[in-house]
Design a protein around this motif. Structure first.
Motif, PDB file in Angstrom:
ATOM      1  N   SER A  40       0.842  -1.196   0.000  1.00 35.38           N
ATOM      2  CA  SER A  40       0.000   0.000   0.000  1.00 35.38           C
ATOM      3  C   SER A  40       0.871   1.238   0.000  1.00 35.38           C
ATOM      4  CB  SER A  40      -0.915   0.017   1.232  1.00 35.38           C
ATOM      5  OG  SER A  40      -0.155   0.225   2.415  1.00 35.38           O
ATOM      6  N   GLY A  41       0.265   2.350  -0.389  1.00 37.89           N
ATOM      7  CA  GLY A  41       0.984   3.616  -0.369  1.00 37.89           C
ATOM      8  C   GLY A  41       2.244   3.549  -1.202  1.00 37.89           C
ATOM      9  N   VAL A  42       3.389   3.828  -0.537  1.00 40.32           N
ATOM     10  CA  VAL A  42       4.661   3.797  -1.247  1.00 40.32           C
ATOM     11  C   VAL A  42       5.322   2.424  -1.171  1.00 40.32           C
ATOM     12  CG1 VAL A  42       5.079   6.245  -0.879  1.00 40.32           C
ATOM     13  CG2 VAL A  42       5.919   4.603   0.803  1.00 40.32           C
ATOM     14  N   ASN A  43       4.678   1.496  -0.458  1.00 38.57           N
ATOM     15  CA  ASN A  43       5.230   0.143  -0.306  1.00 38.57           C
ATOM     16  C   ASN A  43       4.582  -0.781  -1.321  1.00 38.57           C
ATOM     17  OD1 ASN A  43       6.762   0.954   1.969  1.00 38.57           O
ATOM     18  ND2 ASN A  43       4.950   0.766   3.252  1.00 38.57           N
ATOM     19  N   SER A  44       5.277  -1.024  -2.398  1.00 38.68           N
ATOM     20  CA  SER A  44       4.699  -1.849  -3.463  1.00 38.68           C
ATOM     21  C   SER A  44       5.631  -3.013  -3.758  1.00 38.68           C
ATOM     22  CB  SER A  44       4.462  -1.017  -4.721  1.00 38.68           C
ATOM     23  OG  SER A  44       5.669  -0.457  -5.163  1.00 38.68           O
ATOM     24  N   GLU A  45       5.793  -3.904  -2.807  1.00 39.17           N
ATOM     25  CA  GLU A  45       6.670  -5.052  -3.033  1.00 39.17           C
ATOM     26  C   GLU A  45       6.137  -5.872  -4.197  1.00 39.17           C
ATOM     27  OE1 GLU A  45       8.187  -7.358   0.022  1.00 39.17           O
ATOM     28  OE2 GLU A  45       8.644  -5.674   1.362  1.00 39.17           O
ATOM     29  N   GLY A  46       7.065  -6.231  -5.062  1.00 40.04           N
ATOM     30  CA  GLY A  46       6.661  -6.950  -6.266  1.00 40.04           C
ATOM     31  C   GLY A  46       5.853  -6.101  -7.215  1.00 40.04           C
ATOM     32  N   GLY A  47       5.844  -4.772  -6.982  1.00 41.13           N
ATOM     33  CA  GLY A  47       5.091  -3.881  -7.855  1.00 41.13           C
ATOM     34  C   GLY A  47       3.596  -3.919  -7.628  1.00 41.13           C
ATOM     35  N   LEU A  48       3.131  -4.614  -6.582  1.00 41.26           N
ATOM     36  CA  LEU A  48       1.691  -4.820  -6.376  1.00 41.26           C
ATOM     37  C   LEU A  48       1.171  -3.923  -5.255  1.00 41.26           C
ATOM     38  CD1 LEU A  48      -0.962  -6.384  -6.857  1.00 41.26           C
ATOM     39  CD2 LEU A  48      -0.130  -8.085  -5.194  1.00 41.26           C
ATOM     40  N   LEU A  49       0.095  -3.182  -5.542  1.00 43.56           N
ATOM     41  CA  LEU A  49      -0.603  -2.388  -4.533  1.00 43.56           C
ATOM     42  C   LEU A  49      -1.995  -2.978  -4.319  1.00 43.56           C
ATOM     43  CD1 LEU A  49       0.413   1.227  -5.632  1.00 43.56           C
ATOM     44  CD2 LEU A  49       1.134   0.047  -3.557  1.00 43.56           C
ATOM     45  N   LEU A  50      -2.380  -3.133  -3.053  1.00 42.89           N
ATOM     46  CA  LEU A  50      -3.685  -3.707  -2.726  1.00 42.89           C
ATOM     47  C   LEU A  50      -4.563  -2.735  -1.955  1.00 42.89           C
ATOM     48  CD1 LEU A  50      -2.584  -7.332  -1.723  1.00 42.89           C
ATOM     49  CD2 LEU A  50      -3.724  -6.610  -3.836  1.00 42.89           C
ATOM     50  N   ASP A  51      -4.203  -1.443  -1.964  1.00 44.51           N
ATOM     51  CA  ASP A  51      -4.983  -0.468  -1.202  1.00 44.51           C
ATOM     52  C   ASP A  51      -5.989   0.276  -2.057  1.00 44.51           C
ATOM     53  OD1 ASP A  51      -3.002   0.790  -2.611  1.00 44.51           O
ATOM     54  OD2 ASP A  51      -2.420   2.155  -0.995  1.00 44.51           O
ATOM     55  N   THR A  52      -6.014   0.006  -3.375  1.00 43.09           N
ATOM     56  CA  THR A  52      -7.022   0.596  -4.251  1.00 43.09           C
ATOM     57  C   THR A  52      -7.432  -0.435  -5.298  1.00 43.09           C
ATOM     58  OG1 THR A  52      -5.431   1.443  -5.873  1.00 43.09           O
ATOM     59  CG2 THR A  52      -5.963   2.893  -4.019  1.00 43.09           C
ATOM     60  N   ARG A  53      -8.584  -0.224  -5.861  1.00 43.70           N
ATOM     61  CA  ARG A  53      -9.039  -1.117  -6.924  1.00 43.70           C
ATOM     62  C   ARG A  53      -8.094  -1.030  -8.122  1.00 43.70           C
ATOM     63  NH1 ARG A  53     -15.120  -0.467  -8.916  1.00 43.70           N
ATOM     64  NH2 ARG A  53     -14.305   1.424  -9.880  1.00 43.70           N
ATOM     65  N   GLN A  54      -7.623   0.195  -8.432  1.00 46.68           N
ATOM     66  CA  GLN A  54      -6.700   0.337  -9.550  1.00 46.68           C
ATOM     67  C   GLN A  54      -5.408  -0.444  -9.317  1.00 46.68           C
ATOM     68  OE1 GLN A  54      -8.354   2.800  -8.060  1.00 46.68           O
ATOM     69  NE2 GLN A  54      -8.663   4.586  -9.406  1.00 46.68           N
ATOM     70  N   GLY A  55      -4.978  -0.529  -8.047  1.00 43.99           N
ATOM     71  CA  GLY A  55      -3.733  -1.206  -7.725  1.00 43.99           C
ATOM     72  C   GLY A  55      -3.766  -2.677  -8.061  1.00 43.99           C
ATOM     73  N   TRP A  56      -4.797  -3.419  -7.540  1.00 44.49           N
ATOM     74  CA  TRP A  56      -4.800  -4.850  -7.845  1.00 44.49           C
ATOM     75  C   TRP A  56      -5.210  -5.133  -9.279  1.00 44.49           C
ATOM     76  CZ3 TRP A  56      -9.427  -6.529  -9.543  1.00 44.49           C
ATOM     77  CH2 TRP A  56     -10.614  -6.000  -9.001  1.00 44.49           C
ATOM     78  N   HIS A  57      -5.961  -4.191  -9.860  1.00 43.35           N
ATOM     79  CA  HIS A  57      -6.347  -4.368 -11.262  1.00 43.35           C
ATOM     80  C   HIS A  57      -5.122  -4.275 -12.174  1.00 43.35           C
ATOM     81  CE1 HIS A  57      -8.131  -3.319 -15.210  1.00 43.35           C
ATOM     82  NE2 HIS A  57      -9.122  -4.110 -14.800  1.00 43.35           N
ATOM     83  N   LYS A  58      -4.198  -3.351 -11.842  1.00 42.25           N
ATOM     84  CA  LYS A  58      -2.962  -3.220 -12.611  1.00 42.25           C
ATOM     85  C   LYS A  58      -2.049  -4.420 -12.396  1.00 42.25           C
ATOM     86  CE  LYS A  58       1.120  -0.257 -13.089  1.00 42.25           C
ATOM     87  NZ  LYS A  58       1.811   0.940 -12.568  1.00 42.25           N
ATOM     88  N   GLY A  59      -2.039  -4.944 -11.157  1.00 40.81           N
ATOM     89  CA  GLY A  59      -1.186  -6.082 -10.849  1.00 40.81           C
ATOM     90  C   GLY A  59       0.245  -5.680 -10.585  1.00 40.81           C
TER      91      GLY A  59
END
Length: 963
Positions: A40-59
């Motif tokens: 989440s936020g600035v922590n995107s291990e593996g390039g993955l964000l799970l704090d927004t719908r756009q984040g997991w949708h992008k992968g």
């Protein structure tokens, strides 16, 4: 609407509400508790964000994390199940371990429902929302300039803040303080006693302004302010890769910076030339075109990395992008190499858009361990100039080649005569260690020009050694003439070939293959003038004599009045006699090992070469060998610059997570998205010229340099993080003042000298450093500038001041360092380049090495040549005090200073002159008394007493600080 339609609509709305409630009650808590720390936020291990719908949708790096409606195919479900086939296990054991069965089932149900998610993120650009990026203070257009900047307007901005913080101001500094402060600020040197006296005596209203103008006109202004810029651009004279190879031509860029500042070159042009000078001046006359090439040394001095530079160019490009962002824009552009910037509006795509521009640029190559020699340096001479420069040298090369060829041809023809006409008189004979073998009554019939020669050979076990030769040739009948090598002892230095009194010619040769004349004469051996020799090179192969009638002890005891030869391993030496007669001769003599060494001795033979052409050829060969060889000398150096030029233009591919082995799609070369993202108009070029225009014209560039100038005058910028005007930097203390100064600077032609005048004539700059009552508590960091800030001299100022007061300072510009010639470089990772070059020139000209910093500059907080240094640190460590106690350079300057002042015999006048030269003031009564006491009690003779006292003054706080 029918009842059925109403019923269906209600059912749909109820389902949507149920899905949202399901997410909020069952899914969000799982994500917050178990996933947000890493995704989440600035922590995107593996390039993955799970704090927004756009984040997991992008992968992330492994692709889409969730496939709505397909839980069994979604990577998220495979990860929380610890699916061995997928190789995923989330959360990991060290972060709480596997989720409970209920939690996994909830996630599966959520995805089965289509992964409903109400968390709609605001539109983002890198680490900022698009709205914040568009309104960020540093990115805004500059206000309208009024084109009438006055010091009073600057003070008005400052005074408002002082009033708001209820701060009083320090009084105006005295004139002595002002001229010392101004002189150090603009030239990095102390004022002379004469300059101080003239200023103190000048009561005119513009006296101080005239001092500023004089200092800005001094060539030393560019030296001082050039060093500021070199800090920012991390200038160095070595490459930084694992052998830290020298950059013999980088000095041209250093000197260009100094000259450009002395000329007050407009800063926007200063920027453009450093990024694309080779392109912008290509059609101009040679002097201007060369200036443009040299200016791109800014790019070329980027650090090189690793063992094979060509394999790690991506790190050099990163260094360039990171530095130009900080230097010109005050942005940490390099942070977007591996991912979108976590805080500022710079995306990874922006980074690789810039990367493509520099990948399309050819950088000068400094050499590296597997590719030792530099290449791709840029010529500063035209083809015609190069041809004219090389023509005399090429002519000498041709003459030397012809001379060598003639010698080789003569020697080759001699070999043919020798091989076809040689008769053994004494076959090859072994002489044991320490033994002597005589020969007598050896008869030969000779014609004029034929040759008798005695050759001494080394044996198998390297038994080459000093060999005494006794050899007499007697004419049978006729005039009964005789020839003896002993007769040559007194005249040996007269030549080779050597013609004796009876018309025979003696030749001294190496005969390993072709006969080669020994052409180097030695009038002494081992500093003993009794020993004289002929050699071919500086090794042991020789003929030599002891001209003394007494034995000589050198490497062995050599008997007096004796003739010797000395072969070398696998290389025989020959004494040849060219016959002056037609008739019979007898040969007698002996060959003796004159230096027993426990080896296998030497051998000799005696031959007759019955070919008159051979003797004449030997004589010609010897005379030619004695002729001065044509020495072309080293090839003239073509003037070149360590710079850049155009490469093969192409867009770069995005490197996933900054790894050049994991390439993504190509990214079009363009400007940063937040500033409009304009693509290149000319895609057939690298894009540097357009980038130079974008950067030089952007409001950020004016804000950043104005802030730097303010910092270099006051010790801190209006924005205290001069390399970072982004969200992690500190906002300006006086934002309106910074904008106003930047607007006036840009509108008045981007020239720095008017900016200096404006700042230095403010009341704020002219205040005393003595804090008003309560100021240290209310404003400990002097953020609101109620007083001036006392500062220690920089490393360069300290060293230059020591040289100046000692009378040793050389103010002439320096050029290249005395690096070893490139052709000799054998630097490796384990034996990298390392050197210190002493000089009495300004310290900006010291050789700056990346891997091993100059000890003086490192000790007194000089710039780090491996990274941009926007602000110098000021440390206080014991080794700085030890420097003044022990350092030879400091002691030498103190001694020279003391001796220079000691010319004045009157003690009182001498003390006054000392204080005027060192501190630009008169000594107080207390200081006068202290000096007398020190000189009376210091345990040394008077000269050393005075030197010790001067050392104390030079090491004192007043000398090494400016207020």
């Amino acid at each position: 609407m029918s009842l059925l339609s109403l019923s269906l609509s209600a059912s749909y709305l109820q389902a949507a509400d149920d899905d949202e409630a399901f997410f909020e009650q069952r899914i969000r808590p799982i994500l917050v508790e178990h996933c947000y720390d890493c995704h989440s936020g600035v922590n995107s291990e593996g390039g993955l964000l799970l704090d927004t719908r756009q984040g997991w949708h992008k992968g992330g790096d492994n692709g889409a994390a969730i496939l709505p409606g397909k839980p069994d195919e979604s990577l998220l479900i495979k990860a929380v199940r610890y699916d061995a086939d997928a190789g995923l296990a989330m959360p990991p054991e060290d972060a709480g371990g596997k989720l409970s069965g209920q939690q996994i089932a909830a996630l599966e149900e959520w995805i089965r429902r289509g992964a409903p998610d109400p968390r709609i993120a605001v539109a983002k650009l890198g680490g900022m929302s698009e709205a914040d990026a568009q309104t960020w203070w540093a990115f805004q257009p500059l206000p309208k300039a009024d084109l009438h900047p006055t010091p009073g307007k600057v003070d008005a901005y400052l005074n408002r803040q002082l009033a708001e913080h209820s701060l009083s101001t320090a009084p105006t500094a005295d004139k002595r303080t002002l001229i010392r402060r101004a002189t150090y600020d603009l030239t990095g040197l102390p004022p002379t006693p004469e300059e101080v006296a003239a200023f103190l005596a000048d009561d005119s209203p513009d006296a101080y302004a005239q001092v500023i103008d004089r200092l800005l006109d001094s060539p030393q202004y560019g030296v001082r302010w050039g060093r500021h810029w070199l800090d920012v651009v991390r200038y160095a004279d070595t490459a930084g890769e694992n052998t830290d190879r020298p950059l013999p031509h980088a000095w041209r860029y250093r000197n260009w910076v100094i000259d450009a500042l002395n000329q007050d070159k407009p800063f926007d042009e200063f920027v453009r030339l450093q990024l694309a000078g080779d392109l912008l001046t290509a059609e101009q006359p040679p002097a201007q075109a060369n200036e443009g090439i040299i200016a791109t040394g800014y790019l070329a001095i980027a650090r090189r990395f690793g063992h094979d530079i060509d394999q790690q160019n991506y790190l050099t490009h990163e260094d360039v992008i990171d530095n130009l962002g900080k230097n010109f824009l005050g942005l940490t552009t390099g942070c977007a190499r591996c991912h979108d910037h976590k805080y500022d509006p710079i995306t990874a795509a922006d980074y690789y858009a810039l990367y493509g521009i520099f990948e399309s640029t050819q950088f000068a190559f400094p050499g590296c361990e597997p590719k030792g020699q530099p290449r791709d340096l840029i010529s500063l001479a035209s083809l015609a100039e190069i041809e004219a420069l090389l023509r005399p040298w090429n002519d000498k090369v041709a003459q030397a080649a012809a001379q060598k060829k003639q010698l080789e041809q003569t020697a080759a023809s001699l070999r043919e005569f020798r091989d076809n006409n040689t008769r053994q008189l004494v076959p090859k004979t072994l002489i044991a260690e320490g033994s002597s073998v005589p020969f007598a009554e050896v008869k030969a019939t000779v014609r004029k020009g034929e040759v008798l020669q005695l050759t001494v050979w080394p044996n198998e076990s390297h038994g080459a050694d000093s060999t005494r030769v006794e050899w007499k040739i007697q004419e049978v009948g006729g005039e009964a003439r005789s020839w003896d090598v002993e007769d040559l002892i007194a005249v040996i230095s007269q030549g080779n070939p050597l013609t004796d009194k009876h018309g025979a010619t003696w030749c001294f040769l190496e005969t390993t293959d072709l006969p080669v004349s020994l052409s180097q004469r030695y009038d002494s051996l081992q500093d003993n003038a009794a020993l004289k020799a002929w050699k071919r090179a500086d090794d042991a192969l020789s003929i030599f004599v002891n001209t003394s009638d007494q034995p000589v002890d050198v490497w062995t005891t050599l008997p007096g009045q004796a003739f010797f030869v000395h072969p070398e391993h696998n290389r025989p030496v020959t004494v040849a006699w060219v016959s002056p007669l037609d008739g019979d001769v007898t040969l007698a003599g002996a060959v003796a090992d004159a230096h027993p060494s426990g080896s296998d001795g030497i051998s000799f033979d005696l031959t007759h070469i019955a070919a008159p052409q051979y003797g004449q050829g030997l004589i010609e060969l010897g005379k030619a060998a004695l002729m001065p060889a044509v020495d072309p000398g080293p090839q003239p150096k073509i003037p070149v610059a360590y710079a850049v030029t155009e490469g093969q233009p192409a867009d770069a591919r995005l490197q996933k997570r900054g790894d050049p082995e994991q390439l993504g799609d190509a990214v079009e070369r363009r400007w940063l998205t937040v500033f409009g993202g304009q693509p290149l108009a000319n895609r057939q070029a690298s894009g540097r010229a357009e980038l130079a225009d974008w950067i030089s014209a952007h409001p950020l560039t004016a804000r950043v340099i104005v802030n730097r100038v303010w910092q270099w005058h006051f010790g801190q910028g209006l924005a205290a993080t001069p390399n970072n005007f982004g969200s992690r930097g500190q906002p300006p203390s006086h934002p309106e003042l910074l904008d106003w100064l930047a607007a006036e600077f840009a509108a008045s032609g981007y020239q720095l000298k008017p900016l200096h005048r404006l700042i230095m004539q403010t009341a704020a700059y002219q205040r005393s450093s003595e804090p008003p009552v309560g100021a240290l508590d209310a404003d400990p960091d002097n953020r609101w500038l109620g007083r001036f800030e006392l500062r220690r001299l920089s490393a360069e100022e300290l060293r230059d001041s020591l040289l100046q007061v000692s009378g040793q300072l050389d103010l002439e510009p320096a050029q290249q360092h005395p690096f070893p010639d490139e052709s000799t470089w054998t630097f490796t990772q384990h034996t990298p380049f390392s050197a210190l070059y002493e000089t009495n020139k300004r310290s900006v000209y010291l050789m700056v090495q990346r891997q091993r910093r100059h000890p003086f500059l490192a000790l007194f907080d000089g710039a780090d040549p491996n990274a941009s240094t926007p602000v110098r640190a000021t440390s206080t460590v014991p080794t700085q005090s030890l420097y003044f106690l022990n350092d030879p350079f400091f002691h030498a300057q103190a001694t020279a200073t003391a001796d220079r002042l000691a010319v004045e015999a009157d003690p009182d006048k001498r003390l006054r002159q000392t204080y005027q030269r060192l501190f630009q003031r008169e000594p107080t009564e207390r200081e006068t008394a202290a000096a007398a006491l020190f000189l009376a009690e210091y345990p040394a003779e008077p000269t050393e007493q005075w030197r010790a006292y001067v050392r104390v003054l030079l090491a004192g706080n007043e000398f090494i600080h400016v207020d």
